[in-house]
Design a protein around this motif. Structure first.
Motif, PDB file in Angstrom:
ATOM      1  N   LEU A  17       0.926  -1.347  -0.003  1.00  0.00           N
ATOM      2  CA  LEU A  17      -0.032  -0.104   0.073  1.00  0.00           C
ATOM      3  C   LEU A  17       0.912   1.302  -0.057  1.00  0.00           C
ATOM      4  CD1 LEU A  17      -2.639   1.320   0.111  1.00  0.00           C
ATOM      5  CD2 LEU A  17      -2.561   1.062   2.550  1.00  0.00           C
ATOM      6  N   ASP A  18       1.884   1.385   1.017  1.00  0.00           N
ATOM      7  CA  ASP A  18       2.626   2.630   0.760  1.00  0.00           C
ATOM      8  C   ASP A  18       3.299   2.904  -0.455  1.00  0.00           C
ATOM      9  OD1 ASP A  18       1.737   3.083   3.612  1.00  0.00           O
ATOM     10  OD2 ASP A  18       3.419   2.173   4.617  1.00  0.00           O
ATOM     11  N   ALA A  19       3.899   1.740  -0.958  1.00  0.00           N
ATOM     12  CA  ALA A  19       4.533   1.954  -2.130  1.00  0.00           C
ATOM     13  C   ALA A  19       3.957   2.298  -3.251  1.00  0.00           C
ATOM     14  CB  ALA A  19       5.452   0.613  -2.634  1.00  0.00           C
ATOM     15  N   VAL A  20       2.546   1.911  -3.532  1.00  0.00           N
ATOM     16  CA  VAL A  20       1.512   2.422  -4.419  1.00  0.00           C
ATOM     17  C   VAL A  20       1.051   3.526  -4.275  1.00  0.00           C
ATOM     18  CG1 VAL A  20      -0.551   1.789  -5.439  1.00  0.00           C
ATOM     19  CG2 VAL A  20       0.750  -0.042  -5.001  1.00  0.00           C
ATOM     20  N   ARG A  21       0.941   4.156  -3.119  1.00  0.00           N
ATOM     21  CA  ARG A  21       0.581   5.374  -2.773  1.00  0.00           C
ATOM     22  C   ARG A  21       1.483   6.367  -3.133  1.00  0.00           C
ATOM     23  NH1 ARG A  21      -2.646   5.000   3.120  1.00  0.00           N
ATOM     24  NH2 ARG A  21      -4.714   4.384   2.226  1.00  0.00           N
ATOM     25  N   ALA A  22       2.914   6.162  -2.974  1.00  0.00           N
ATOM     26  CA  ALA A  22       4.056   6.919  -3.283  1.00  0.00           C
ATOM     27  C   ALA A  22       4.209   7.161  -4.649  1.00  0.00           C
ATOM     28  CB  ALA A  22       5.149   6.236  -2.388  1.00  0.00           C
ATOM     29  N   VAL A  23       4.044   6.236  -5.672  1.00  0.00           N
ATOM     30  CA  VAL A  23       3.989   6.406  -6.950  1.00  0.00           C
ATOM     31  C   VAL A  23       2.823   6.983  -7.427  1.00  0.00           C
ATOM     32  CG1 VAL A  23       5.733   4.217  -7.300  1.00  0.00           C
ATOM     33  CG2 VAL A  23       3.286   3.873  -7.555  1.00  0.00           C
ATOM     34  N   LEU A  24       1.711   7.069  -6.973  1.00  0.00           N
ATOM     35  CA  LEU A  24       0.538   7.521  -7.347  1.00  0.00           C
ATOM     36  C   LEU A  24       0.742   9.031  -7.381  1.00  0.00           C
ATOM     37  CD1 LEU A  24      -2.526   5.438  -6.178  1.00  0.00           C
ATOM     38  CD2 LEU A  24      -1.355   5.568  -8.355  1.00  0.00           C
ATOM     39  N   ALA A  25       1.412   9.619  -6.317  1.00  0.00           N
ATOM     40  CA  ALA A  25       1.784  10.913  -6.018  1.00  0.00           C
ATOM     41  C   ALA A  25       0.650  12.002  -6.574  1.00  0.00           C
ATOM     42  CB  ALA A  25       3.076  11.201  -6.816  1.00  0.00           C
ATOM     43  N   GLY A  26      -0.370  11.747  -6.273  1.00  0.00           N
ATOM     44  CA  GLY A  26      -1.456  12.884  -6.322  1.00  0.00           C
ATOM     45  C   GLY A  26      -2.264  12.549  -7.635  1.00  0.00           C
ATOM     46  N   SER A  27      -1.916  11.287  -8.309  1.00  0.00           N
ATOM     47  CA  SER A  27      -2.627  11.111  -9.406  1.00  0.00           C
ATOM     48  C   SER A  27      -3.883   9.766  -9.127  1.00  0.00           C
ATOM     49  CB  SER A  27      -1.870  10.411 -10.427  1.00  0.00           C
ATOM     50  OG  SER A  27      -1.302   9.218 -10.148  1.00  0.00           O
ATOM     51  N   GLY A  28      -4.089   9.814  -7.825  1.00  0.00           N
ATOM     52  CA  GLY A  28      -5.096   8.876  -7.463  1.00  0.00           C
ATOM     53  C   GLY A  28      -4.997   8.468  -5.792  1.00  0.00           C
ATOM     54  N   GLY A  29      -5.714   7.247  -5.673  1.00  0.00           N
ATOM     55  CA  GLY A  29      -5.492   6.926  -3.986  1.00  0.00           C
ATOM     56  C   GLY A  29      -5.788   5.448  -4.156  1.00  0.00           C
ATOM     57  N   ALA A  30      -5.203   4.918  -3.046  1.00  0.00           N
ATOM     58  CA  ALA A  30      -5.505   3.497  -2.641  1.00  0.00           C
ATOM     59  C   ALA A  30      -5.676   3.118  -1.500  1.00  0.00           C
ATOM     60  CB  ALA A  30      -4.027   2.777  -3.168  1.00  0.00           C
ATOM     61  N   SER A  31      -6.350   2.080  -1.345  1.00  0.00           N
ATOM     62  CA  SER A  31      -6.659   1.262   0.090  1.00  0.00           C
ATOM     63  C   SER A  31      -6.339  -0.099   0.100  1.00  0.00           C
ATOM     64  CB  SER A  31      -8.157   1.807   0.498  1.00  0.00           C
ATOM     65  OG  SER A  31      -8.532   3.193   0.585  1.00  0.00           O
ATOM     66  N   ALA A  32      -6.184  -0.476   1.140  1.00  0.00           N
ATOM     67  CA  ALA A  32      -5.873  -2.013   1.237  1.00  0.00           C
ATOM     68  C   ALA A  32      -6.644  -2.671   2.594  1.00  0.00           C
ATOM     69  CB  ALA A  32      -4.608  -2.420   1.632  1.00  0.00           C
ATOM     70  N   TRP A  33      -7.358  -3.706   2.392  1.00  0.00           N
ATOM     71  CA  TRP A  33      -8.009  -4.274   3.575  1.00  0.00           C
ATOM     72  C   TRP A  33      -8.528  -5.625   3.131  1.00  0.00           C
ATOM     73  CZ3 TRP A  33     -10.208  -1.329  -0.106  1.00  0.00           C
ATOM     74  CH2 TRP A  33     -11.442  -1.799  -0.781  1.00  0.00           C
ATOM     75  N   ASN A  34      -8.570  -6.754   3.975  1.00  0.00           N
ATOM     76  CA  ASN A  34      -8.842  -8.192   3.910  1.00  0.00           C
ATOM     77  C   ASN A  34      -8.193  -8.685   2.561  1.00  0.00           C
ATOM     78  OD1 ASN A  34     -10.717  -7.795   6.017  1.00  0.00           O
ATOM     79  ND2 ASN A  34     -12.314  -7.380   4.657  1.00  0.00           N
ATOM     80  N   GLY A  35      -7.058  -8.576   2.782  1.00  0.00           N
ATOM     81  CA  GLY A  35      -6.196  -9.198   1.366  1.00  0.00           C
ATOM     82  C   GLY A  35      -6.539  -8.671   0.017  1.00  0.00           C
ATOM     83  N   LYS A  36      -6.777  -7.331   0.021  1.00  0.00           N
ATOM     84  CA  LYS A  36      -6.796  -6.626  -1.471  1.00  0.00           C
ATOM     85  C   LYS A  36      -6.476  -5.410  -1.384  1.00  0.00           C
ATOM     86  CE  LYS A  36     -11.833  -6.155  -0.795  1.00  0.00           C
ATOM     87  NZ  LYS A  36     -13.069  -6.471  -1.030  1.00  0.00           N
ATOM     88  N   LEU A  37      -6.089  -4.997  -2.298  1.00  0.00           N
ATOM     89  CA  LEU A  37      -5.616  -3.300  -2.576  1.00  0.00           C
ATOM     90  C   LEU A  37      -6.117  -2.749  -3.761  1.00  0.00           C
ATOM     91  CD1 LEU A  37      -2.038  -2.043  -2.404  1.00  0.00           C
ATOM     92  CD2 LEU A  37      -3.506  -1.188  -4.164  1.00  0.00           C
ATOM     93  N   VAL A  38      -6.784  -1.884  -3.589  1.00  0.00           N
ATOM     94  CA  VAL A  38      -7.866  -1.215  -4.581  1.00  0.00           C
ATOM     95  C   VAL A  38      -7.274   0.021  -4.865  1.00  0.00           C
ATOM     96  CG1 VAL A  38     -10.031  -0.391  -5.363  1.00  0.00           C
ATOM     97  CG2 VAL A  38      -9.916  -2.636  -4.040  1.00  0.00           C
ATOM     98  N   ALA A  39      -6.870   0.632  -5.992  1.00  0.00           N
ATOM     99  CA  ALA A  39      -6.497   1.839  -6.511  1.00  0.00           C
ATOM    100  C   ALA A  39      -7.104   2.401  -7.636  1.00  0.00           C
ATOM    101  CB  ALA A  39      -4.943   1.801  -6.809  1.00  0.00           C
ATOM    102  N   ARG A  40      -7.415   3.768  -7.399  1.00  0.00           N
ATOM    103  CA  ARG A  40      -8.100   4.534  -8.509  1.00  0.00           C
ATOM    104  C   ARG A  40      -7.183   5.594  -8.967  1.00  0.00           C
ATOM    105  NH1 ARG A  40     -13.296   2.171  -9.377  1.00  0.00           N
ATOM    106  NH2 ARG A  40     -14.441   1.682  -7.407  1.00  0.00           N
ATOM    107  N   LEU A  41      -7.049   5.487 -10.280  1.00  0.00           N
ATOM    108  CA  LEU A  41      -6.050   6.430 -10.616  1.00  0.00           C
ATOM    109  C   LEU A  41      -6.846   7.436 -11.674  1.00  0.00           C
ATOM    110  CD1 LEU A  41      -4.617   3.698 -10.582  1.00  0.00           C
ATOM    111  CD2 LEU A  41      -2.778   4.881 -11.690  1.00  0.00           C
ATOM    112  N   LEU A  42      -6.520   8.819 -11.750  1.00  0.00           N
ATOM    113  CA  LEU A  42      -7.296  10.000 -12.525  1.00  0.00           C
ATOM    114  C   LEU A  42      -6.118  10.581 -13.013  1.00  0.00           C
ATOM    115  CD1 LEU A  42      -9.771  11.324 -10.080  1.00  0.00           C
ATOM    116  CD2 LEU A  42     -10.349   9.640 -11.927  1.00  0.00           C
ATOM    117  N   ALA A  43      -6.335  11.227 -14.547  1.00  0.00           N
ATOM    118  CA  ALA A  43      -5.310  11.929 -15.149  1.00  0.00           C
ATOM    119  C   ALA A  43      -5.940  12.501 -16.161  1.00  0.00           C
ATOM    120  CB  ALA A  43      -4.233  10.966 -15.819  1.00  0.00           C
ATOM    121  N   LYS A  44      -5.255  13.764 -16.630  1.00  0.00           N
ATOM    122  CA  LYS A  44      -5.829  14.656 -17.509  1.00  0.00           C
ATOM    123  C   LYS A  44      -6.094  13.971 -19.068  1.00  0.00           C
ATOM    124  CE  LYS A  44      -1.189  16.376 -18.741  1.00  0.00           C
ATOM    125  NZ  LYS A  44      -0.545  17.296 -19.371  1.00  0.00           N
ATOM    126  N   ASP A  45      -5.039  12.829 -19.353  1.00  0.00           N
ATOM    127  CA  ASP A  45      -5.116  12.348 -20.584  1.00  0.00           C
ATOM    128  C   ASP A  45      -4.694  10.662 -20.493  1.00  0.00           C
ATOM    129  OD1 ASP A  45      -2.237  12.331 -20.786  1.00  0.00           O
ATOM    130  OD2 ASP A  45      -2.516  14.238 -21.509  1.00  0.00           O
TER     131      ASP A  45
END
Length: 116
Positions: free
Chosen positions: A61-89
């Motif tokens: 989780l921490d590594a994924v959040r670090a590379v997203l650097a404001g382009s999305g968010g991530a959460s982890a629970w119950n053996g899964k990690l979910v990330a949503r990413l947004l971008a201008k293009d």
């Protein structure tokens, strides 16, 4: 490519099972109003969802959040990690996806199509 959407309707439904047991369910609906609201897409024109189902998903989780650097968010629970990413293009989204997927690749290289 510079197009401007004036109308959109997207419904996306995910169901992921492991050994016959539902481990993740997600329903996403986006309409024209969501294109501009800060709480939804905030003007972004490209979006992706990453789901990692693994016993150690939370450890990434921490590594994924670090590379997203404001382009999305991530959460982890119950053996899964979910990330949503947004971008201008699409290109900006692809770059963020490559970085995030690299953190979730369990030490394996990403497919060549992603890195060329």
């Amino acid at each position: 490519m510079g197009e401007t959407m004036t109308s959109v309707s997207l419904k996306d439904r995910w169901r992921i099972e492991r050994a016959g047991t539902l481990v993740h369910a997600d329903d996403l609906t986006i309409d024209a109003a969501a294109l501009e609201t800060q709480a939804a897409l905030g003007g972004a024109r490209a979006m992706a969802t990453i789901i990692c189902i693994a016993a150690d998903a939370a450890h990434r989780l921490d590594a994924v959040r670090a590379v997203l650097a404001g382009s999305g968010g991530a959460s982890a629970w119950n053996g899964k990690l979910v990330a949503r990413l947004l971008a201008k293009d699409g290109l900006a989204l692809r770059k963020a996806l490559i970085a995030a997927l690299g953190e979730l690749a369990f030490g394996a290289a990403l497919p060549r199509i992603w890195t060329n």
